[in-house]
Design a protein around this motif. Structure first.
Motif, PDB file in Angstrom:
ATOM      1  N   UNK A  56       2.880  41.854  16.919  1.00  0.00           N
ATOM      2  CA  UNK A  56       3.899  43.424  17.165  1.00  0.00           C
ATOM      3  C   UNK A  56       5.315  42.075  18.330  1.00  0.00           C
ATOM      4  N   UNK A  57       6.648  41.453  17.793  1.00  0.00           N
ATOM      5  CA  UNK A  57       7.166  41.014  18.663  1.00  0.00           C
ATOM      6  C   UNK A  57       7.853  42.148  19.451  1.00  0.00           C
ATOM      7  N   UNK A  58       8.402  41.681  20.639  1.00  0.00           N
ATOM      8  CA  UNK A  58       9.846  42.634  21.487  1.00  0.00           C
ATOM      9  C   UNK A  58      10.224  41.382  22.029  1.00  0.00           C
ATOM     10  N   UNK A  59      11.753  42.119  21.215  1.00  0.00           N
ATOM     11  CA  UNK A  59      13.418  41.831  21.490  1.00  0.00           C
ATOM     12  C   UNK A  59      13.364  41.797  22.916  1.00  0.00           C
ATOM     13  N   UNK A  60      14.467  40.556  23.486  1.00  0.00           N
ATOM     14  CA  UNK A  60      15.179  40.552  24.710  1.00  0.00           C
ATOM     15  C   UNK A  60      16.363  39.769  23.721  1.00  0.00           C
ATOM     16  N   UNK A  61      17.474  40.914  24.448  1.00  0.00           N
ATOM     17  CA  UNK A  61      19.034  40.442  23.412  1.00  0.00           C
ATOM     18  C   UNK A  61      19.587  41.281  23.859  1.00  0.00           C
ATOM     19  N   UNK A  62      21.045  41.578  23.312  1.00  0.00           N
ATOM     20  CA  UNK A  62      22.219  42.198  23.720  1.00  0.00           C
ATOM     21  C   UNK A  62      22.662  43.450  22.355  1.00  0.00           C
ATOM     22  N   UNK A  63      22.928  44.448  21.991  1.00  0.00           N
ATOM     23  CA  UNK A  63      23.064  45.582  21.205  1.00  0.00           C
ATOM     24  C   UNK A  63      23.725  46.414  21.871  1.00  0.00           C
ATOM     25  N   UNK A  64      25.049  46.033  21.304  1.00  0.00           N
ATOM     26  CA  UNK A  64      26.311  47.330  21.586  1.00  0.00           C
ATOM     27  C   UNK A  64      25.628  48.940  21.415  1.00  0.00           C
ATOM     28  N   UNK A  65      26.607  49.559  22.558  1.00  0.00           N
ATOM     29  CA  UNK A  65      25.609  51.006  22.229  1.00  0.00           C
ATOM     30  C   UNK A  65      26.962  51.721  21.329  1.00  0.00           C
ATOM     31  N   UNK A  66      27.618  51.402  20.487  1.00  0.00           N
ATOM     32  CA  UNK A  66      28.184  51.391  18.941  1.00  0.00           C
ATOM     33  C   UNK A  66      27.561  52.170  17.574  1.00  0.00           C
ATOM     34  N   UNK A  67      27.782  52.645  16.699  1.00  0.00           N
ATOM     35  CA  UNK A  67      26.927  53.031  16.065  1.00  0.00           C
ATOM     36  C   UNK A  67      26.541  52.201  15.222  1.00  0.00           C
ATOM     37  N   UNK A 119      26.620  38.831  27.356  1.00  0.00           N
ATOM     38  CA  UNK A 119      25.874  39.122  28.342  1.00  0.00           C
ATOM     39  C   UNK A 119      24.420  38.556  29.720  1.00  0.00           C
ATOM     40  N   UNK A 120      24.360  37.639  29.086  1.00  0.00           N
ATOM     41  CA  UNK A 120      23.819  36.331  30.097  1.00  0.00           C
ATOM     42  C   UNK A 120      22.993  36.571  30.058  1.00  0.00           C
ATOM     43  N   UNK A 121      22.565  36.556  31.721  1.00  0.00           N
ATOM     44  CA  UNK A 121      20.668  36.306  32.472  1.00  0.00           C
ATOM     45  C   UNK A 121      20.143  37.693  32.061  1.00  0.00           C
ATOM     46  N   UNK A 122      21.177  39.201  31.919  1.00  0.00           N
ATOM     47  CA  UNK A 122      20.874  40.459  32.036  1.00  0.00           C
ATOM     48  C   UNK A 122      20.363  40.973  30.891  1.00  0.00           C
ATOM     49  N   UNK A 123      19.644  39.990  29.398  1.00  0.00           N
ATOM     50  CA  UNK A 123      18.922  40.039  28.688  1.00  0.00           C
ATOM     51  C   UNK A 123      17.542  39.990  29.397  1.00  0.00           C
ATOM     52  N   UNK A 124      17.262  38.955  30.047  1.00  0.00           N
ATOM     53  CA  UNK A 124      15.418  38.588  30.627  1.00  0.00           C
ATOM     54  C   UNK A 124      15.334  39.252  32.157  1.00  0.00           C
ATOM     55  N   UNK A 145      12.672  31.450  21.240  1.00  0.00           N
ATOM     56  CA  UNK A 145      13.874  31.408  21.978  1.00  0.00           C
ATOM     57  C   UNK A 145      14.788  30.612  21.158  1.00  0.00           C
ATOM     58  N   UNK A 146      16.461  31.458  20.491  1.00  0.00           N
ATOM     59  CA  UNK A 146      17.146  30.776  19.676  1.00  0.00           C
ATOM     60  C   UNK A 146      18.666  30.388  20.822  1.00  0.00           C
ATOM     61  N   UNK A 147      19.177  29.055  19.801  1.00  0.00           N
ATOM     62  CA  UNK A 147      20.130  28.981  20.792  1.00  0.00           C
ATOM     63  C   UNK A 147      21.743  29.532  20.865  1.00  0.00           C
ATOM     64  N   UNK A 148      21.770  31.174  20.156  1.00  0.00           N
ATOM     65  CA  UNK A 148      22.707  31.180  20.507  1.00  0.00           C
ATOM     66  C   UNK A 148      22.992  32.582  21.515  1.00  0.00           C
ATOM     67  N   UNK A 149      21.835  31.342  22.593  1.00  0.00           N
ATOM     68  CA  UNK A 149      22.468  31.653  24.287  1.00  0.00           C
ATOM     69  C   UNK A 149      22.859  30.816  24.277  1.00  0.00           C
ATOM     70  N   UNK A 150      23.638  31.049  25.446  1.00  0.00           N
ATOM     71  CA  UNK A 150      24.637  29.992  26.107  1.00  0.00           C
ATOM     72  C   UNK A 150      24.151  28.818  26.993  1.00  0.00           C
TER      73      UNK A 150
END
Length: 297
Positions: A56-67, A119-124, A145-150
């Motif tokens: 059971x994974x939990x995601x820490x990321x950034x996703x827009x509030x768009x459709x 979004x940077x560190x806000x995801x953490x 952790x993936x390298x799409x982070x800054x």
């Protein structure tokens, strides 16, 4: 009551747009094929595969509030992923990735992960506030952790006291972002999952085999290095030595996401108690299943 997550997956959660053609392609080719849209991003690909293996994974990321973001998170939740802690931006769009694949492999790809980077560190934020540990009692579970982070955020993660007890598993999003993983070499933390090209970029030299590359990464400071090389032998190295295994030969029908599948299968195997040799073999088999068009489970 919903059970707590087994692992945190930190990084890109986006839509993949993949164009696949059954023919060999060169630069400028214009050929018939199929174009599909599906949930993707390195962190999400890893999480989806982990879920298929019963975790059971939990995601820490950034996703827009768009459709697009609403639809994406609905699909993630339907796959058994914990999405409650994803940062939802009011003004940033949901990220996208676009790739073109031919019978001769990946032709070209563009990753638009600008919202994740912004979004940077806000995801953490869930780290250290009691959701996943506290400042006094850091999170002690596995973290992918993936390298799409800054580069700056990856540097912070490598030294973040909130993750000082965590089992870090790190992958670059692509060869172009491989050097972003340098903080983990300098900190001598985590297991790096890279391909032969990415290992060469990190070490600033060319390697003739995965075993040579894995040992090279350990010599540069990696606590552990897992290196793949397509259909050739892969390697898992630590300061105690290196072991190798050869993937079974299959007909390749897709390549995007193969490395993420390898990493997830390896993490899941070790979570179940497999030793290094068994975990490496299982991960290679899962990746072979994936590139052949099957769904590893």
């Amino acid at each position: 009551m919903t059970r707590p997550p087994d692992i945190l997956c930190i990084g890109s959660v986006l839509w993949d747009m993949i164009g696949r053609a059954p023919s060999h392609m060169e630069k400028g080719a214009d050929v018939p094929g199929r174009i599909i849209r599906l949930p993707g991003g390195v962190a999400l690909n890893i999480a989806m595969t982990l879920a298929r293996f019963g975790m059971r994974p939990a995601l820490l990321s950034a996703v827009g509030r768009d459709a697009e973001g609403e639809e994406l998170l609905q699909q993630c939740a339907g796959l058994g992923l914990e999405t409650a802690h994803v940062y939802r931006s009011e003004d940033l769009p949901t990220d996208r990735y676009m790739a073109v694949e031919g019978a001769n492999g990946l032709i070209a790809a563009i990753a638009d992960a600008h919202s994740l980077e912004a979004a940077g560190a806000k995801i953490l934020a869930p780290l250290g506030n009691g959701t996943f540990g506290t400042e006094a009692l850091p999170y002690a579970g596995p973290v992918a952790i993936d390298g799409n982070l800054t580069a700056q955020l990856l540097e912070e993660i490598a030294h973040d006291p909130r993750l000082s007890r965590a089992d870090l598993r790190i992958a670059p999003a692509s060869p172009g972002k491989a050097e972003r993983l340098m903080p983990f070499l300098r900190a001598e933390r985590g297991a790096l999952y890279v391909n032969l090209e990415e290992a060469g970029i990190l070490c600033h030299q060319a390697f003739g085999s995965a075993a040579e590359a894995a040992l090279g990464l350990v010599a540069r400071g990696a606590a552990r290095a897992l290196v793949t090389d397509g259909g050739r032998p892969a390697a898992d190295a630590t300061a105690d030595g290196v072991l190798t295994a050869t993937p079974r030969q299959v007909l390749v029908t897709r390549v995007t996401g193969a490395g993420d599948t390898f990493m997830a299968a390896h993490i899941a195997s070790e979570a179940r108690g497999a030793d290094r040799a068994a975990a490496l073999a299982r991960a290679l088999d899962a990746a072979a299943q994936y590139v052949s068009g099957e769904t590893p489970s």
